[in-house]
Design a protein around this motif. Structure first.
Motif, short mmCIF file in Angstrom:
data_model
loop_
_atom_site.label_atom_id
_atom_site.label_comp_id
_atom_site.label_asym_id
_atom_site.label_seq_id
_atom_site.Cartn_x
_atom_site.Cartn_y
_atom_site.Cartn_z
N ALA A 274 -1.18 26.82 28.22
CA ALA A 274 -0.04 27.87 28.64
C ALA A 274 1.08 27.21 29.03
CB ALA A 274 -0.88 29.01 29.83
N GLY A 275 1.03 26.12 29.38
CA GLY A 275 2.38 25.12 30.12
C GLY A 275 2.78 25.83 31.23
N PRO A 276 4.05 25.68 31.16
CA PRO A 276 4.78 26.02 32.55
C PRO A 276 4.99 27.69 32.52
CG PRO A 276 6.53 25.22 30.97
CD PRO A 276 5.07 24.93 30.37
N SER A 277 5.17 28.03 33.56
CA SER A 277 5.25 29.50 33.76
C SER A 277 6.27 30.22 32.44
CB SER A 277 5.91 29.94 35.10
OG SER A 277 6.14 31.48 35.06
N TRP A 278 5.69 31.27 31.75
CA TRP A 278 6.46 31.68 30.76
C TRP A 278 7.87 32.23 30.96
CZ3 TRP A 278 7.40 36.90 29.74
CH2 TRP A 278 6.29 37.80 30.58
N ARG A 279 7.80 32.81 32.22
CA ARG A 279 8.85 33.64 32.77
C ARG A 279 10.02 32.80 33.36
NH1 ARG A 279 9.47 39.21 31.62
NH2 ARG A 279 9.97 39.55 33.77
N SER A 280 9.79 31.64 33.52
CA SER A 280 10.65 30.69 34.14
C SER A 280 12.03 30.44 33.25
CB SER A 280 10.34 29.38 34.25
OG SER A 280 10.01 28.67 33.02
N SER A 281 13.25 30.90 34.03
CA SER A 281 14.45 30.90 33.32
C SER A 281 14.46 31.62 32.13
CB SER A 281 15.04 29.46 33.19
OG SER A 281 14.20 28.69 32.34
N ASP A 282 13.66 32.58 31.81
CA ASP A 282 13.79 33.07 30.42
C ASP A 282 15.05 34.21 30.32
OD1 ASP A 282 12.71 35.68 31.99
OD2 ASP A 282 10.91 35.38 30.79
N GLY A 283 15.48 34.67 31.51
CA GLY A 283 16.55 35.48 31.22
C GLY A 283 16.45 37.00 30.93
N LEU A 284 15.10 37.18 31.59
CA LEU A 284 14.77 38.61 31.01
C LEU A 284 14.97 39.90 32.12
CD1 LEU A 284 11.44 38.04 29.18
CD2 LEU A 284 13.62 38.75 28.28
N SER A 285 15.84 39.29 32.93
CA SER A 285 16.13 40.58 33.93
C SER A 285 17.45 41.29 33.26
CB SER A 285 16.54 39.87 35.09
OG SER A 285 17.44 38.79 34.95
N GLY A 286 18.64 40.86 33.80
CA GLY A 286 19.84 41.63 33.35
C GLY A 286 19.84 43.07 33.05
N GLY A 287 19.38 43.75 34.21
CA GLY A 287 19.30 45.11 34.28
C GLY A 287 18.33 45.78 33.47
N TRP A 288 17.47 45.14 32.77
CA TRP A 288 16.31 45.65 31.86
C TRP A 288 15.08 45.98 32.83
CZ3 TRP A 288 16.54 48.01 27.10
CH2 TRP A 288 17.95 47.44 26.47
N PRO A 289 14.56 47.09 32.66
CA PRO A 289 13.17 47.10 33.52
C PRO A 289 12.13 46.53 32.84
CG PRO A 289 13.72 49.43 32.12
CD PRO A 289 14.66 48.37 31.95
#
Length: 729
Positions: free
Chosen positions: A23-38
Motif C-alpha cells: 500500500a505504500g504511504p498513506s494514499w491521502r497524503s497531500s493528494d489535494g482532495l479537499s478544496g471544498g468537495w465533500p
C-alpha cells in the motif's frame, strides 16, 4: 525529474501475491482532495464528472514527467549488462487508471535468461538481487528497496506519487509467439502444476496483454474506473485499512464489465455507470465475470482450467490475461463494500433525479450457467417481478386513457380500441426492460391503403396532443427522433410522479382489419384476402400491416405454458447478447422470428407443460444453425381451404429459406430468406454449443445435452392439408 525514495514491501514469500505492490504511504497524503468537495457519497450525481476532473485525474504534466522517469530507469537497467530484451508497464500506471495523489505501478523486465515460467520461478529472486545491486551503483536509484520477491521504488513528481514495483519476468508472448495463445496458457497451467505456483503468480508475464486490454476502452470508462477506485479508497480509509491494489484491479475489471454489458457508448452518464457498478457489488455473491479475448475454451487444458474457475465459489472476476488468477476472490472485503454500496445507492446525492437510471447488467453470464441452473437463472435475472408488471400497467393505463379520452376528442376520428402489444402483452417481457407497445385502432383508417397514406399524420397529431397533455398532467415525455421521413410509429419515453422508473413506448396507429364485430374465421379470411390482393398488386410488403393483427400475435404466445414463456425469455436474452456483440455491423433477424422458432421447437419436440429448459434451448440453437433449411408456418388463423389463400401460402413456403411465417399474418415472413444476417446468428449459435448450459453432470463425468428431434421443414401435408406439396417445398 522525480525523486526516488525507498518503499516498504509487505509482500514476501507468504505476505502477498507476486505482482501486487504494498500500500505504500498513506494514499491521502497531500493528494489535494479537499478544496471544498465533500466525501464522494455526498457529491450530487450531476457533479460527478466535475469531481473526477477536478479532484481525481492527475495532471498531464505530472504523468509525462513520471513517464520520463520510468523510461529512464528502463534505459538504465537495459544498459547495465542485464539480459533485458523488453519491458512492459503495468498496475494502475500501465492501465492508465492512476488516481491523483498516490497510485501503484509495475515495471516488468522481460529477461532473455528466462526461457520458461519455471526459469522465472527458480531464478527470479537471484536476478532481483542483481538488479538491486545495479540500481545501488547509481546514486539516483540507490535508495530502492528489495524485500523477498519485490523491488520497489517510489516516484514523486509535484505531489503525484507512484509506487513502482520492478519485476523480472519471462515473456511468454516472445517465447511462443503471440498467435499461440492456446500453447501459452497450456504451458502456464502445466508449469504451475510442476513448480506448485500460486494462482496468479505469473500474472506479471502477461502485463503486455493487460495493457492492450485496457487500451481498447474509451477515456470516460477510465474516468468511471477512477471514481469507483476513489470510493473504494474512501471506504478503506474510514476503516483505517489500506486499499489493496489487487482488489482495486478487481473493481476496475468490474467497472469495465458493467460498461461493456450495459452501455457500450463512449459518451455516457457517469451517475448511471456508478449505480450499475454499485448494483453489481451488492450482488457480489452472484458475480462471475470473465473475458475470452486472450484465452478461451478451444484447448482442453485451458478449457478445464477456465471451467474450474467459473465453477468455483462466487465472487469470480477473472484476470482477462491469466485464467488462473481470480482477482475477485473474497478476502472479507466484499461484505463491507456491499454495505457501503447500499448506503451510496440510497443516498439523496445519487438519487437527485427520478427515476435514478442504471444499466441492465447481470452479475453472471448465461454462457457459463450450468444446465441444471437455467431455471434459476431465468427466475432470478430474466423474469419480471410484480413491481415491474405494476409499473408497466400504470404506464399503459396513462397512455391508453390519454389516447381514448384526450387525443381525438375534438375530431371526427374515434379511437376504436387501444391494444397492448409486444412482449409485455405476450407475457414474455424481460426483467428491467420497461417498454410497451400500444396499437391504436382509428375509425378514420378504413383500409390498408389508408393506413399507409395517413398514419404519419396521426403519428404527428398524437405527438402534438401528447405534448399538450403532459403540461397539464405533470408528465415528462421525451420523444425519440424517427429515422423515417414518414414515421410509422411514435416512440417516446414516459415519466410521471406515479412511476418509479421511465417506460419506453411505441404507439402505432392501425387499421382495424379484423373489426370488433367479426370474431369468426370468415372475417379473418376476408382480411387476409384483402391484404394478399394488395400485396400482389403493389410493391407493398405485408409485414407493414403486422400491427393490424397484434391481438392474434399476442394470443398465439399468451396462451402457451408458463415454462415455454420462460424459454422464450432465455432465447431473447441470448439474442440480446449476440446483438450487443455485433452492432452496428450486422442486421440480425427480428426477435419475433426467434420467439416463433421457440414455439415451433417446443410444439414439435416436447409439447409438455414441464420440460427440460436446456434441451429446449439446445434445440433452438440447432434450428438457428440449420437456418438455410427452415420452412415453418401455422394454420391456426389461416389455412389452405380458401383457394386464393392456399395459392399464396404455397408461393410463400417456396421462397428462399429461411421461411418463418407469422401465424397472425400470412404475408409476414419473419424468416426473410437472405434479408437478414442469419449466418452470423448461426455462427454464434454454433459457438454457444460449447457453453456450460449444455453440460449435464452424470456421476463424475459430464455429458452434452442433446436437442429434441424437430423437423426443419413444415409441409401442407404435415399440417393436415389434403394437397400435394409443390416441388421444392
Amino acid at each position: 525529474m522525480g525523486n526516488w525514495l525507498g518503499g516498504q514491501s509487505s509482500a514476501g514469500p507468504s505476505g502477498g501475491s507476486l505482482g501486487e505492490p504494498s500500500a505504500g504511504p498513506s494514499w491521502r497524503s497531500s493528494d489535494g482532495l479537499s478544496g471544498g468537495w465533500p466525501d464522494l457519497p455526498a457529491v450530487p450525481a450531476h457533479k460527478l464528472k466535475d469531481f473526477i476532473h477536478a479532484k481525481l485525474k492527475p495532471s498531464e504534466e505530472c504523468l509525462k514527467l513520471i513517464d520520463q522517469d520510468v523510461d529512464a530507469i528502463s534505459d538504465f537497467l537495459r544498459s547495465s549488462e542485464l539480459p533485458v530484451w523488453g519491458v512492459a508497464k503495468g498496475g494502475s500506471y500501465g492501465r492508465e487508471t492512476v488516481l491523483r495523489g498516490y497510485s501503484d505501478g509495475t515495471l516488468v523486465l522481460f529477461m532473455g535468461s528466462f526461457r520458461s515460467f519455471r526459469d522465472q520461478k527458480e531464478n527470479q529472486r537471484e536476478l532481483l538481487s542483481v538488479i538491486e545491486q545495479r540500481l545501488k551503483h547509481h546514486k539516483k536509484y540507490s535508495t530502492s528497496v528489495s524485500l523477498g520477491h519485490t523491488l520497489e521504488v517510489l516516484l514523486s513528481v509535484h505531489g503525484q506519487k507512484i509506487l513502482l514495483q520492478v519485476l523480472p519476468a519471462f515473456d511468454p508472448l516472445s517465447g511462443f509467439g503471440e498467435d499461440s495463445s492456446s500453447r501459452i496458457y497450456w504451458d502456464l497451467k502445466s508449469s504451475m502444476d510442476q513448480v506448485r505456483a500460486a494462482p496468479g503468480e505469473f500474472a506479471a508475464c502477461f502485463t503486455t496483454l493487460q495493457q492492450r486490454f485496457f487500451q481498447r476502452y474509451p477515456r470516460r470508462v477510465k474516468e468511471l474506473v477512477l471514481l469507483v477506485k476513489h470510493w473504494y479508497q474512501e471506504c478503506q480509509e474510514k476503516r483505517m485499512t489500506s486499499p489493496s491494489p489487487g482488489f482495486s484491479y478487481a473493481l476496475e475489471l468490474l467497472t469495465v464489465y458493467a460498461w461493456e454489458q450495459g452501455c457500450p457508448d463512449e459518451d455516457f452518464d457517469i451517475a448511471e455507470g456508478v449505480r450499475t457498478v454499485l448494483g453489481l457489488i451488492k450482488q457480489s455473491s452472484e458475480l462471475c465475470v470473465y473475458w475470452i479475448v486472450n484465452y478461451g475454451f478451444d484447448d482442453v487444458t485451458v478449457r478445464n482450467t477456465l471451467l474450474c474457475q467459473l465453477r468455483s465459489q462466487r465472487p469470480v472476476i477473472l484476470d482477462p490475461t491469466d485464467p488462473t488468477n481470480n482477482v475477485g476472490k473474497d478476502d472479507g472485503s466484499w461484505e463491507l463494500l456491499t454495505e457501503a454500496a447500499e448506503a451510496w445507492l440510497d443516498s439523496p446525492s445519487l438519487n437527485d433525479m427520478s427515476p435514478a437510471q442504471c444499466w441492465n447488467v447481470l452479475p453472471t453470464s448465461l454462457f457459463i450457467t450450468p444446465s441444471h441452473l437455467l431455471d434459476t437463472f431465468i427466475k432470478d435475472f430474466l423474469q419480471p417481478n410484480e413491481k415491474f408488471l405494476e409499473q408497466i400497467k400504470k404506464a399503459v393505463n396513462i397512455v391508453c386513457e390519454f389516447l381514448k379520452n384526450n387525443c381525438f376528442k375534438d375530431s371526427s376520428t374515434k379511437v376504436l380500441k387501444a391494444v397492448k402489444g409486444g412482449s409485455t402483452a405476450k407475457g414474455t417481457a424481460l426483467k428491467n426492460g420497461s417498454d410497451a407497445d400500444i396499437v391504436v385502432f382509428l375509425s378514420s383508417l378504413k383500409s390498408y391503403n389508408s393506413q399507409i397514406e395517413e398514419r404519419t399524420l396521426f403519428v404527428q397529431e398524437i405527438q402534438r396532443q401528447l405534448e399538450v397533455f403532459r403540461k397539464t398532467q405533470e408528465l415528462e415525455v421525451e420523444f425519440e427522433p424517427s429515422k423515417w421521413k414518414a414515421p410509422r410509429v411514435l416512440s417516446f419515453t414516459l415519466k410521471s410522479r406515479i412511476l418509479n422508473e421511465s417506460v419506453d413506448f411505441d404507439v402505432l396507429p392501425a387499421y382495424d382489419a379484423l373489426g370488433q364485430l367479426y370474431p369468426g374465421f370468415t372475417s379473418k379470411a376476408k382480411a387476409y384476402k384483402d391484404l394478399i390482393a394488395l400485396c400482389k398488386s403493389s410493391s407493398i410488403k405485408g409485414e407493414e400491416f403486422s400491427s393490424c393483427f397484434t391481438e392474434l400475435q399476442c394470443k398465439f404466445i399468451k396462451s402457451r405454458p408458463t415454462k415455454l414463456k420462460s424459454l422464450i425469455r432465455l432465447v431473447k436474452h441470448w439474442y440480446k447478447q449476440c446483438e450487443r456483440k455485433m452492432k452496428p455491423k450486422a442486421s440480425l433477424p427480428p426477435k419475433y422470428a426467434l420467439e416463433l422458432l421457440t414455439v415451433y421447437a417446443w410444439e414439435q419436440g416436447s409439447g409438455m407443460n414441464d420440460f427440460n429448459i436446456a434441451e429446449g434451448f439446445r434445440t433452438i440453437l440447432d434450428l438457428v444453425i440449420k437456418y438455410q433449411q427452415l420452412c415453418i408456418f401455422w394454420t391456426v388463423n389461416y389455412n389452405f381451404e380458401d383457394e386464393l389463400i392456399r395459392t399464396f401460402l404455397l408461393t410463400q413456403i417456396q421462397k428462399k429459406r429461411p421461411v418463418i411465417l407469422d401465424p397472425a399474418n400470412p404475408t409476414g415472413d419473419v424468416g426473410g430468406g437472405d434479408r437478414w444476417c442469419w449466418h452470423l446468428l448461426a455462427k454464434e449459435a454454433n459457438e454457444w454449443l460449447s457453453s456450460l448450459c449444455f453440460e449435464l453432470q452424470s456421476g463424475d463425468s459430464w455429458q452434452r445435452v442433446q436437442p429434441w428431434k424437430v423437423p426443419v421443414v413444415q409441409t401442407p401435408g404435415s399440417c393436415g392439408a389434403h394437397i400435394y406439396p409443390t416441388v421444392g417445398i
